[in-house]
Design a protein around this motif. Structure first.
Motif, PDB file in Angstrom:
ATOM      1  N   GLU A  47       0.832  -1.208   0.000  1.00 56.21           N
ATOM      2  CA  GLU A  47       0.000   0.000   0.000  1.00 56.21           C
ATOM      3  C   GLU A  47       0.866   1.258   0.000  1.00 56.21           C
ATOM      4  O   GLU A  47       1.908   1.307   0.668  1.00 56.21           O
ATOM      5  CB  GLU A  47      -0.932   0.014   1.210  1.00 56.21           C
ATOM      6  N   ARG A  48       0.395   2.290  -0.697  1.00 59.84           N
ATOM      7  CA  ARG A  48       1.140   3.539  -0.845  1.00 59.84           C
ATOM      8  C   ARG A  48       0.580   4.611   0.090  1.00 59.84           C
ATOM      9  O   ARG A  48      -0.531   4.506   0.594  1.00 59.84           O
ATOM     10  CB  ARG A  48       1.083   4.025  -2.297  1.00 59.84           C
ATOM     11  N   LEU A  49       1.384   5.653   0.291  1.00 59.61           N
ATOM     12  CA  LEU A  49       0.992   6.783   1.136  1.00 59.61           C
ATOM     13  C   LEU A  49       0.396   7.924   0.313  1.00 59.61           C
ATOM     14  O   LEU A  49      -0.540   8.590   0.751  1.00 59.61           O
ATOM     15  CB  LEU A  49       2.202   7.301   1.922  1.00 59.61           C
ATOM     16  N   ALA A  50       0.950   8.185  -0.863  1.00 60.54           N
ATOM     17  CA  ALA A  50       0.526   9.326  -1.683  1.00 60.54           C
ATOM     18  C   ALA A  50      -0.711   8.973  -2.493  1.00 60.54           C
ATOM     19  O   ALA A  50      -0.706   8.965  -3.728  1.00 60.54           O
ATOM     20  CB  ALA A  50       1.657   9.782  -2.594  1.00 60.54           C
ATOM     21  N   THR A  51      -1.785   8.654  -1.799  1.00 57.74           N
ATOM     22  CA  THR A  51      -3.045   8.315  -2.433  1.00 57.74           C
ATOM     23  C   THR A  51      -4.177   8.726  -1.508  1.00 57.74           C
ATOM     24  O   THR A  51      -4.021   8.724  -0.282  1.00 57.74           O
ATOM     25  CB  THR A  51      -3.135   6.800  -2.730  1.00 57.74           C
ATOM     26  N   THR A  52      -5.311   9.091  -2.089  1.00 55.39           N
ATOM     27  CA  THR A  52      -6.453   9.468  -1.265  1.00 55.39           C
ATOM     28  C   THR A  52      -6.994   8.276  -0.492  1.00 55.39           C
ATOM     29  O   THR A  52      -7.677   8.454   0.518  1.00 55.39           O
ATOM     30  CB  THR A  52      -7.571  10.063  -2.139  1.00 55.39           C
ATOM     31  N   ASP A  53      -6.706   7.068  -0.957  1.00 56.32           N
ATOM     32  CA  ASP A  53      -7.072   5.857  -0.212  1.00 56.32           C
ATOM     33  C   ASP A  53      -5.876   5.395   0.625  1.00 56.32           C
ATOM     34  O   ASP A  53      -5.389   4.271   0.476  1.00 56.32           O
ATOM     35  CB  ASP A  53      -7.503   4.733  -1.160  1.00 56.32           C
ATOM     36  N   GLN A  91       1.124  14.578   1.513  1.00 57.32           N
ATOM     37  CA  GLN A  91       1.651  13.776   0.414  1.00 57.32           C
ATOM     38  C   GLN A  91       1.499  14.534  -0.904  1.00 57.32           C
ATOM     39  O   GLN A  91       0.968  15.639  -0.943  1.00 57.32           O
ATOM     40  CB  GLN A  91       0.930  12.422   0.348  1.00 57.32           C
ATOM     41  N   SER A  92       1.939  13.928  -1.988  1.00 56.37           N
ATOM     42  CA  SER A  92       1.895  14.582  -3.297  1.00 56.37           C
ATOM     43  C   SER A  92       0.548  14.382  -3.975  1.00 56.37           C
ATOM     44  O   SER A  92       0.466  14.026  -5.152  1.00 56.37           O
ATOM     45  CB  SER A  92       3.026  14.047  -4.192  1.00 56.37           C
ATOM     46  N   VAL A  93      -0.520  14.619  -3.230  1.00 60.17           N
ATOM     47  CA  VAL A  93      -1.878  14.519  -3.761  1.00 60.17           C
ATOM     48  C   VAL A  93      -2.391  15.926  -4.023  1.00 60.17           C
ATOM     49  O   VAL A  93      -2.347  16.790  -3.140  1.00 60.17           O
ATOM     50  CB  VAL A  93      -2.801  13.782  -2.771  1.00 60.17           C
ATOM     51  N   THR A  94      -2.871  16.174  -5.232  1.00 62.78           N
ATOM     52  CA  THR A  94      -3.364  17.496  -5.591  1.00 62.78           C
ATOM     53  C   THR A  94      -4.802  17.673  -5.099  1.00 62.78           C
ATOM     54  O   THR A  94      -5.493  16.691  -4.784  1.00 62.78           O
ATOM     55  CB  THR A  94      -3.333  17.700  -7.109  1.00 62.78           C
ATOM     56  N   PHE A  95      -5.250  18.929  -5.066  1.00 65.66           N
ATOM     57  CA  PHE A  95      -6.639  19.164  -4.674  1.00 65.66           C
ATOM     58  C   PHE A  95      -7.588  18.507  -5.659  1.00 65.66           C
ATOM     59  O   PHE A  95      -8.653  17.999  -5.256  1.00 65.66           O
ATOM     60  CB  PHE A  95      -6.947  20.661  -4.585  1.00 65.66           C
ATOM     61  N   GLU A  96      -7.240  18.496  -6.937  1.00 63.07           N
ATOM     62  CA  GLU A  96      -8.096  17.879  -7.940  1.00 63.07           C
ATOM     63  C   GLU A  96      -8.248  16.379  -7.685  1.00 63.07           C
ATOM     64  O   GLU A  96      -9.345  15.818  -7.832  1.00 63.07           O
ATOM     65  CB  GLU A  96      -7.530  18.131  -9.340  1.00 63.07           C
ATOM     66  N   GLU A  97      -7.163  15.718  -7.293  1.00 64.82           N
ATOM     67  CA  GLU A  97      -7.238  14.292  -6.959  1.00 64.82           C
ATOM     68  C   GLU A  97      -8.066  14.075  -5.692  1.00 64.82           C
ATOM     69  O   GLU A  97      -8.862  13.136  -5.603  1.00 64.82           O
ATOM     70  CB  GLU A  97      -5.832  13.730  -6.778  1.00 64.82           C
ATOM     71  N   PRO A 139      -1.284  23.489   1.145  1.00 65.02           N
ATOM     72  CA  PRO A 139       0.147  23.424   1.452  1.00 65.02           C
ATOM     73  C   PRO A 139       0.981  23.310   0.188  1.00 65.02           C
ATOM     74  O   PRO A 139       0.493  22.890  -0.868  1.00 65.02           O
ATOM     75  CB  PRO A 139       0.260  22.149   2.307  1.00 65.02           C
ATOM     76  N   GLY A 140       2.258  23.702   0.294  1.00 65.66           N
ATOM     77  CA  GLY A 140       3.169  23.465  -0.802  1.00 65.66           C
ATOM     78  C   GLY A 140       3.307  21.971  -1.028  1.00 65.66           C
ATOM     79  O   GLY A 140       3.600  21.227  -0.098  1.00 65.66           O
ATOM     80  N   ARG A 141       3.042  21.534  -2.239  1.00 62.69           N
ATOM     81  CA  ARG A 141       3.099  20.104  -2.526  1.00 62.69           C
ATOM     82  C   ARG A 141       3.958  19.909  -3.747  1.00 62.69           C
ATOM     83  O   ARG A 141       3.612  20.356  -4.841  1.00 62.69           O
ATOM     84  CB  ARG A 141       1.694  19.568  -2.759  1.00 62.69           C
ATOM     85  N   VAL A 142       5.097  19.283  -3.565  1.00 62.48           N
ATOM     86  CA  VAL A 142       6.090  19.177  -4.626  1.00 62.48           C
ATOM     87  C   VAL A 142       6.093  17.770  -5.209  1.00 62.48           C
ATOM     88  O   VAL A 142       6.154  16.784  -4.466  1.00 62.48           O
ATOM     89  CB  VAL A 142       7.492  19.533  -4.094  1.00 62.48           C
ATOM     90  N   VAL A 143       5.999  17.702  -6.536  1.00 65.58           N
ATOM     91  CA  VAL A 143       6.084  16.422  -7.234  1.00 65.58           C
ATOM     92  C   VAL A 143       7.216  16.503  -8.254  1.00 65.58           C
ATOM     93  O   VAL A 143       7.556  17.575  -8.738  1.00 65.58           O
ATOM     94  CB  VAL A 143       4.756  16.058  -7.934  1.00 65.58           C
ATOM     95  N   TYR A 144       7.781  15.347  -8.565  1.00 65.08           N
ATOM     96  CA  TYR A 144       8.967  15.290  -9.411  1.00 65.08           C
ATOM     97  C   TYR A 144       8.695  14.464 -10.664  1.00 65.08           C
ATOM     98  O   TYR A 144       7.841  13.572 -10.669  1.00 65.08           O
ATOM     99  CB  TYR A 144      10.134  14.667  -8.645  1.00 65.08           C
ATOM    100  N   GLY A 145       9.452  14.748 -11.722  1.00 63.36           N
ATOM    101  CA  GLY A 145       9.330  13.958 -12.937  1.00 63.36           C
ATOM    102  C   GLY A 145      10.431  14.290 -13.922  1.00 63.36           C
ATOM    103  O   GLY A 145      11.174  15.267 -13.762  1.00 63.36           O
ATOM    104  N   ASN A 189       5.403  22.468  -7.943  1.00 64.95           N
ATOM    105  CA  ASN A 189       4.684  22.717  -6.689  1.00 64.95           C
ATOM    106  C   ASN A 189       3.207  22.872  -7.030  1.00 64.95           C
ATOM    107  O   ASN A 189       2.789  23.884  -7.590  1.00 64.95           O
ATOM    108  CB  ASN A 189       5.212  23.975  -6.012  1.00 64.95           C
ATOM    109  N   VAL A 190       2.412  21.861  -6.692  1.00 62.05           N
ATOM    110  CA  VAL A 190       0.994  21.874  -7.046  1.00 62.05           C
ATOM    111  C   VAL A 190       0.141  22.484  -5.943  1.00 62.05           C
ATOM    112  O   VAL A 190      -1.091  22.491  -6.039  1.00 62.05           O
ATOM    113  CB  VAL A 190       0.504  20.448  -7.369  1.00 62.05           C
ATOM    114  N   GLY A 191       0.774  23.000  -4.885  1.00 57.49           N
ATOM    115  CA  GLY A 191       0.041  23.661  -3.813  1.00 57.49           C
ATOM    116  C   GLY A 191       0.074  25.167  -3.954  1.00 57.49           C
ATOM    117  O   GLY A 191       0.507  25.711  -4.977  1.00 57.49           O
ATOM    118  N   ASN A 192      -0.363  25.859  -2.905  1.00 56.96           N
ATOM    119  CA  ASN A 192      -0.397  27.319  -2.912  1.00 56.96           C
ATOM    120  C   ASN A 192       0.816  27.927  -2.220  1.00 56.96           C
ATOM    121  O   ASN A 192       1.269  29.002  -2.589  1.00 56.96           O
ATOM    122  CB  ASN A 192      -1.666  27.818  -2.215  1.00 56.96           C
ATOM    123  N   ALA A 193       1.309  27.265  -1.195  1.00 54.31           N
ATOM    124  CA  ALA A 193       2.409  27.805  -0.406  1.00 54.31           C
ATOM    125  C   ALA A 193       3.756  27.325  -0.956  1.00 54.31           C
ATOM    126  O   ALA A 193       3.835  26.322  -1.669  1.00 54.31           O
ATOM    127  CB  ALA A 193       2.267  27.392   1.059  1.00 54.31           C
TER     128      ALA A 193
END
Length: 395
Positions: A121-127, A167-173, A287-293, A336-340
């Motif tokens: 199971e993963r952490l960066a998920t709404t479930d 976690q790296s979950v966006t508001f849209e997710e 919150p500031g939410r940083v994702v990488y790719g 950074n997919v967050g606001n801060a």
């Protein structure tokens, strides 16, 4: 694990308190909590925070997707954030082996303070099952039929909120997960379990719990949240019925929240998901939410080769061919997919080994390109990766 009953009796004199500690151990390899036991080779990883100790049991047969520290961090944050009453002194968690094991569920809370979660199971998920099952250990109340939905609904909502917050979950997710119950027609009524399907309490329950939380937070004079409702329910020594639940809602928020939310519980009336601006108005900036790719490979310089023979751009982002002694330079994408403002620690992996990294900060809503490189000394086929993105390099 059903432990045999044990009766104790003593008399005490003096000022020192008398305590009684009972522990369960396995006769061979294994680990045990109050209600759950794992039999087999296993390592225990303890973490103590704010008068609560987590014991994470990782069997030799389990391959965890997340690191042990990250899982313990997530549970520690949930422990500190949940203001719903006293904590159990010890929480026993098993990362259950999943390879070749057809579990019927992804995790399960057993007793007051034990639970297991699938090791993959993963952490960066709404479930977020790690947090979901932990929340159950903080729900001390006994629901009636009309409030049974709160057990899974509150746990699902809180797990999603934690994923959005940390976690790296966006508001849209997050919104899509909360809105899952409205994407299909349903005749389910939360106060009537006979109308539910398998996911009603988890999906519709989470959305309704979120609306309670948002409205309480907006109307409360002291910034109360749904935690105040759960704390009131936990303090009830009898069963908690719908009337008592709504009394707690009114006490945390006001009468308008109680009355406006009754149809969401007593009818199958559609419940709307709130939007980003309403979320920020109720809970503050995202919150500031940083994702990488990896870079998209559409701009010159996204990928470059550097070395004794050439210094040039590489086209595309699927397959790259280099020779020994040359380096690949990629513009790692830090979003950074967050606001801060958020802090990043981005790394380049080659065959799952980190070979280069960089850190810094990036403001909310922005993307930064960070150069990362590696020199290949031997021929072969390699997989490079940044975040969840990968590409192939042939040397």
């Amino acid at each position: 694990l059903r432990r045999p009953g044990q009766t104790t009796r003593w008399q005490a004199y003096g000022r020192e308190p008398v305590t009684f500690d009972r522990q369960t151990v396995t006769a061979g390899p294994g680990a045990a909590g109050d209600s759950l036991v794992y039999l087999g080779e296993v390592d225990l990883y303890p973490r103590t925070t704010d008068n609560q100790t987590f014991r994470l049991a990782v069997p030799a047969a389990a391959n965890m997707t997340e690191s042990r520290d990250d899982v313990l961090d997530a549970m520690e944050r949930a422990s500190n954030d949940l203001a719903v009453g006293e904590r159990d002194s010890s929480i026993f968690v098993v990362a259950a082996p999943t390879e070749g094991v057809p579990w019927a569920v992804r995790g399960l809370s057993i007793g007051d303070s034990d639970f297991w979660v699938g090791a993959d199971e993963r952490l960066a998920t709404t479930d977020n099952i790690w947090v979901h099952e932990y929340v159950h250990t903080r729900q001390e109340y006994d629901p009636t039929t009309t409030t049974r939905w709160t057990k899974e609904g509150f746990a699902s909502y809180y797990a999603a909120r934690q994923a959005l917050q940390y976690q790296s979950v966006t508001f849209e997710e997050f919104a899509a997960a909360m809105n899952a119950s409205t994407t299909r027609s349903t005749s389910a009524t939360l106060a009537d379990p006979a109308t539910w399907d398998n996911l009603t309490a988890y999906r519709r329950g989470a959305l309704v719990a979120g609306q309670f939380d948002r409205r309480i937070h907006r109307t409360s004079d002291d910034g109360a949240t749904i935690d105040a409702v759960v704390a009131s329910m936990n303090a009830d020594t009898d069963t908690v019925n719908a009337s008592e639940f709504f009394d707690a809602v009114a006490a945390a928020g006001n009468e308008s929240v109680r009355e406006s939310m009754r149809p969401a519980v007593y009818t199958n009336q559609s419940v709307a998901m709130w939007n980003r601006s309403q979320h920020v108005a109720a809970f503050g900036p995202l919150p500031g939410r940083v994702v990488y790719g990896l870079p998209r490979g559409v701009d010159p310089g996204d990928y470059r080769v550097r070395g004794p023979y050439r210094n040039a751009s590489l086209a595309g982002n699927d397959d790259f061919t280099l020779v020994t002694g040359e380096s690949i330079v990629v513009q790692g994408r830090v979003s950074n997919v967050g606001n801060a403002t958020g802090y990043y620690d981005v790394s380049l992996r080659v065959n799952d080994t980190v070979v280069d990294s960089a850190d810094g900060e990036v403001s909310g809503g922005n993307v930064r390109e960070v150069p990362l490189s590696h020199t290949f000394a031997r021929p072969g086929v390699y997989e490079i990766g940044v975040g969840n993105d990968t590409a192939t390099v042939t040397v």
